[in-house]
Design a protein around this motif. Sequence first.
Motif, PDB file in Angstrom:
ATOM      1  N   UNK A  84       0.740  -1.247   0.000  1.00 22.06           N
ATOM      2  CA  UNK A  84       0.000   0.000   0.000  1.00 22.06           C
ATOM      3  C   UNK A  84       0.769   1.296   0.000  1.00 22.06           C
ATOM      4  N   UNK A  85       1.528   1.573   1.044  1.00 23.14           N
ATOM      5  CA  UNK A  85       2.157   2.871   1.227  1.00 23.14           C
ATOM      6  C   UNK A  85       3.153   3.207   0.119  1.00 23.14           C
ATOM      7  N   UNK A  86       3.692   2.208  -0.550  1.00 20.62           N
ATOM      8  CA  UNK A  86       4.717   2.458  -1.570  1.00 20.62           C
ATOM      9  C   UNK A  86       4.412   1.769  -2.885  1.00 20.62           C
ATOM     10  N   UNK A 376      11.196   1.855   9.605  1.00 26.13           N
ATOM     11  CA  UNK A 376      11.815   3.130   9.977  1.00 26.13           C
ATOM     12  C   UNK A 376      12.902   3.431   8.952  1.00 26.13           C
ATOM     13  N   UNK A 377      12.821   4.625   8.356  1.00 27.34           N
ATOM     14  CA  UNK A 377      13.782   5.042   7.339  1.00 27.34           C
ATOM     15  C   UNK A 377      14.493   6.280   7.850  1.00 27.34           C
ATOM     16  N   UNK A 378      15.792   6.176   8.053  1.00 25.75           N
ATOM     17  CA  UNK A 378      16.594   7.264   8.619  1.00 25.75           C
ATOM     18  C   UNK A 378      17.610   7.725   7.579  1.00 25.75           C
ATOM     19  N   UNK A 414      16.325  13.276   8.003  1.00 23.45           N
ATOM     20  CA  UNK A 414      14.961  12.868   7.680  1.00 23.45           C
ATOM     21  C   UNK A 414      14.703  11.522   8.334  1.00 23.45           C
ATOM     22  N   UNK A 415      13.608  11.449   9.083  1.00 19.89           N
ATOM     23  CA  UNK A 415      13.193  10.186   9.699  1.00 19.89           C
ATOM     24  C   UNK A 415      11.726   9.950   9.341  1.00 19.89           C
ATOM     25  N   UNK A 416      11.447   8.849   8.700  1.00 17.48           N
ATOM     26  CA  UNK A 416      10.082   8.492   8.344  1.00 17.48           C
ATOM     27  C   UNK A 416       9.749   7.148   8.992  1.00 17.48           C
ATOM     28  N   UNK A 417       8.593   7.103   9.632  1.00 17.13           N
ATOM     29  CA  UNK A 417       8.136   5.870  10.269  1.00 17.13           C
ATOM     30  C   UNK A 417       6.820   5.441   9.641  1.00 17.13           C
ATOM     31  N   UNK A 418       6.676   4.145   9.480  1.00 20.34           N
ATOM     32  CA  UNK A 418       5.447   3.596   8.918  1.00 20.34           C
ATOM     33  C   UNK A 418       4.977   2.429   9.781  1.00 20.34           C
ATOM     34  N   UNK A 419       3.668   2.339   9.933  1.00 21.04           N
ATOM     35  CA  UNK A 419       3.068   1.209  10.644  1.00 21.04           C
ATOM     36  C   UNK A 419       1.860   0.745   9.848  1.00 21.04           C
ATOM     37  N   UNK A 420       1.786  -0.554   9.599  1.00 15.14           N
ATOM     38  CA  UNK A 420       0.752  -1.064   8.697  1.00 15.14           C
ATOM     39  C   UNK A 420       0.157  -2.356   9.213  1.00 15.14           C
ATOM     40  N   UNK A 442      -2.437   1.821   6.370  1.00 15.61           N
ATOM     41  CA  UNK A 442      -1.083   2.375   6.468  1.00 15.61           C
ATOM     42  C   UNK A 442      -1.086   3.664   7.260  1.00 15.61           C
ATOM     43  N   UNK A 443      -0.091   3.838   8.094  1.00 19.42           N
ATOM     44  CA  UNK A 443       0.157   5.109   8.765  1.00 19.42           C
ATOM     45  C   UNK A 443       1.580   5.533   8.460  1.00 19.42           C
ATOM     46  N   UNK A 444       1.756   6.816   8.159  1.00 17.11           N
ATOM     47  CA  UNK A 444       3.073   7.348   7.829  1.00 17.11           C
ATOM     48  C   UNK A 444       3.296   8.638   8.588  1.00 17.11           C
ATOM     49  N   UNK A 445       4.494   8.814   9.126  1.00 15.40           N
ATOM     50  CA  UNK A 445       4.807  10.024   9.882  1.00 15.40           C
ATOM     51  C   UNK A 445       4.929  11.244   8.990  1.00 15.40           C
ATOM     52  N   UNK A 446       4.912  11.052   7.667  1.00 18.64           N
ATOM     53  CA  UNK A 446       4.988  12.188   6.754  1.00 18.64           C
ATOM     54  C   UNK A 446       3.765  13.080   6.890  1.00 18.64           C
ATOM     55  N   UNK A 447       2.609  12.483   7.187  1.00 16.82           N
ATOM     56  CA  UNK A 447       1.354  13.217   7.172  1.00 16.82           C
ATOM     57  C   UNK A 447       0.929  13.621   8.576  1.00 16.82           C
ATOM     58  N   UNK A 448       0.004  14.577   8.627  1.00 10.29           N
ATOM     59  CA  UNK A 448      -0.508  15.039   9.904  1.00 10.29           C
ATOM     60  C   UNK A 448      -1.403  13.973  10.521  1.00 10.29           C
TER      61      UNK A 448
END
Length: 878
Positions: A84-86, A376-378, A414-420, A442-448
Amino acid sequence: MAKQASVNPIAALQGKVAGVQITNSGAPGSSPDITIRGLGTFQGNPKPLYVVDGVWLDDISFLNTADIKSMSILKDASSESIYGVRGANGVIIITTNKGIAGKLNINYNGYVGYQVANNIPTMADGHEYAILYNELQRVSGGTNMLDSSQFSQGTNWFNAELRNAIVTNHQLSVNGGGDKSVYNLSLGYLSQQGLLKTNKYQRYTLNFANEIHFTPKITFGYNVMGAYSKSHDVPGGIWRYLYTAPPIMPVRFSNGFYGDPGYYGLGSSVSNPQVTLDYNNAATQIYHINGNAYVNIDLLRHFTLHSILGGTYHENDFKNFTPVYKANANQMSSHNTLSINTSWQKDWIIDNTLTYANTFGGVHHVSIMAGQEAQRIYNYSQNSTGLDGGLSSDPATWYLKLASGNGTTTDDISIIKRASYFGRLTYSYKSRYSLTSTLRSDASSVFTDNSGRALLPSVGVAWIITGENFMQDQQVFDLLKLKASWGEVGNDGIPAYTASQQTTSSSIIFGNTQTISSGQSVQSPLPPPLTWEKSAGTDIGLEAALLHNRLEINADYYNKKTQNFIYYYGLQGALGYTTSYVIENIGELQNQGLEFSATWHDQASSDFSYSISANIAYNKNEFTKNNYGGNQKFYSGGGASTGGQLGTITTLGLPVGAFYGYKVIGIFQSPDDVQNYKNTDGVLYQPNAVPGDFKYAKLSDDGLAINGNDRTMIGNPNPKYTYGLNTSFTYRHFDLAIDLSGVADVDVYNANKGLRFGAENFTKDFYDKRWHGQGSSNTDPSVNLGGGQNYYINSWYVEDGSYLKIRNIQLGYTLPLAGNHLGIEKLRLYINAQNPVIFTKYTGFSPEISGGTPGNINIDNNVYPLSAIYNFGVNLTF
């Protein structure tokens, strides 16, 4: 694909899969651009997702082609939705080689060859250049500066700086194992010279996989892939320098000094490419490791638990040193300067799934899978410069602590976290009707927070028509299958912290004392609440096999809509922000198309077999909806012009990044021609034009001279058609493969022709076709391309980018080794040619223009050209 001697595994895909466009670059170590079913984003990440043994990646240039066991491309939303997220830009699933139980196997695959630049434009020689330069001086009100009779061929700068480059690749693998454990170990080495004499790339790879069967129900495995590469890079702008360098200037004078454009009074707009190369000390080292560990457990009777933990470490180290030197009046440096740019990426992903599979009554098969995933993408980068002090041309001194001059250091993180969470249901009845349904959250830290979780559903159905009773007596189809799917996938590939307030350091002056203190200023306003960039896709397809499965046909129709696609919306400078944009969801982008592929394969006799496969795809890309209800225009393409103009537009009814400018309808032939080009009120359309200038179409009815309102779409960088033809023939011990690929109905903006400041050279084609007096040409302008309105973005710079090329030809011979005493199981020798011939009308280096971001694609400005590669290779198995 395994037989192809390709440096990059994605390059070998070109022309092989309908709807998959591959755009290669000639730079050693570079990665091709890949677009699946059209460009579906603007500011988001346009790359497909690579899943290598369960690890998510954006690039696989570290991967040795010989290490790949299988590659699957997911194109429709139903199959992509589990990622989903990607998944919005397509998914490429790669499985690397694993061990095989049995005796020890040793394999060697290697080749050596050379690269030759192809499609290099022919430039004007010294005599022709002098004529052109004098014409330019006269247009500007001057007189002849050069005696053209004193110059002949002069310097061919491409011949002077390019070479036939050597490429060699070696891969050694060992695999084997028993009932309880299997393993595979491979080592690889690639050395590739660039077309430029100072350019070189080397890569070392390692791949180790081990799988252990603890019990019949418990399997544990792990895989580690590592790569190290180093390169001597090309200096920025070098291809433009070679394209524009005056041929009257030698590489060096007879006294050994560098050729100097100032010696001929040519000014500062041109330079000596040899100087640029000699004083270039740019080098990159890349360290990459990724791997995973997994466990499969069969629970009870019908349940399987699969858990995988994967990770990636990637480090990119770039250094560039410029010494103090003075080569000529234009090319010099008064400081020893060291630049160091380093970036780190550290990612991890964990994935757990539980699957239930069972068959009821012999006709109902059900599979239910539920899963959880976290990532987690750092990313961290640091850029530093240092001057003088102990810095010298000795690489041992290239450390910032030795610099004494004022330097700079900046960094970014840049730190992006995703939980699905996700689930998938698969049901089939009598292996005739099937249903697959997927739901992913999907949840992504990119969005509010209020829009940071997306629910992405999909469904796919299939009907094997040949399984029906009424089809049992027919003799035409061996398989006839109808399929349809719908689904949604997401794209969170925008910068981290987009929805957070950003500030930047600044100085603040207080009161009458004018005290200066450090502070923070707002970098940009908070955007409106961002929602997910979703891609909703519909797919309808037909699969058929005929004539005893010798003919296979696949046809698909798709309609993919990117909803709420994200764009950097411009801000007025008067607002006081340090950035000039804010990110917003602005509208809907559609890719709609057809795909068709057919394969014929046959064993004609015991000695001869063959296969012929063809594919073609049609795609229409269009911005179809604006969330604001208007017809705003979003501009990009700054690399197309010298004057700061933006050469592409994205707006309703047009494709993403359409070329946008003035339409050329001819060349002014005389002063009367200029005076007669006016409206009924006597307003001259181009009052400042002179003979030899472009004549632009007046498209608006504003009653004014030619202005920005008269611009229009002048080209489409998104190809309408992509196609390929792939053949293989085997006769006894010989095998032959011929692959072709091409694109059609696509445009390229040849910015090389227009990036002019004074004394640049021209192509021979321009010399032959240019306007140089009344009646001499009504299609090509005078030499004054950088003056007046001639440098404006216009249709003359837009060229047909269609091409057909022989992608690969390979002839192999497998030695008969029956009864040999050396333990050799297989020995195959082959000769291979990649890109030996390209058929195109494009006048630049190559119609394949890689590296552009959405809104900036197919602009030919300092692009590394492609090369033909000729190899001799060996496949050896013990």
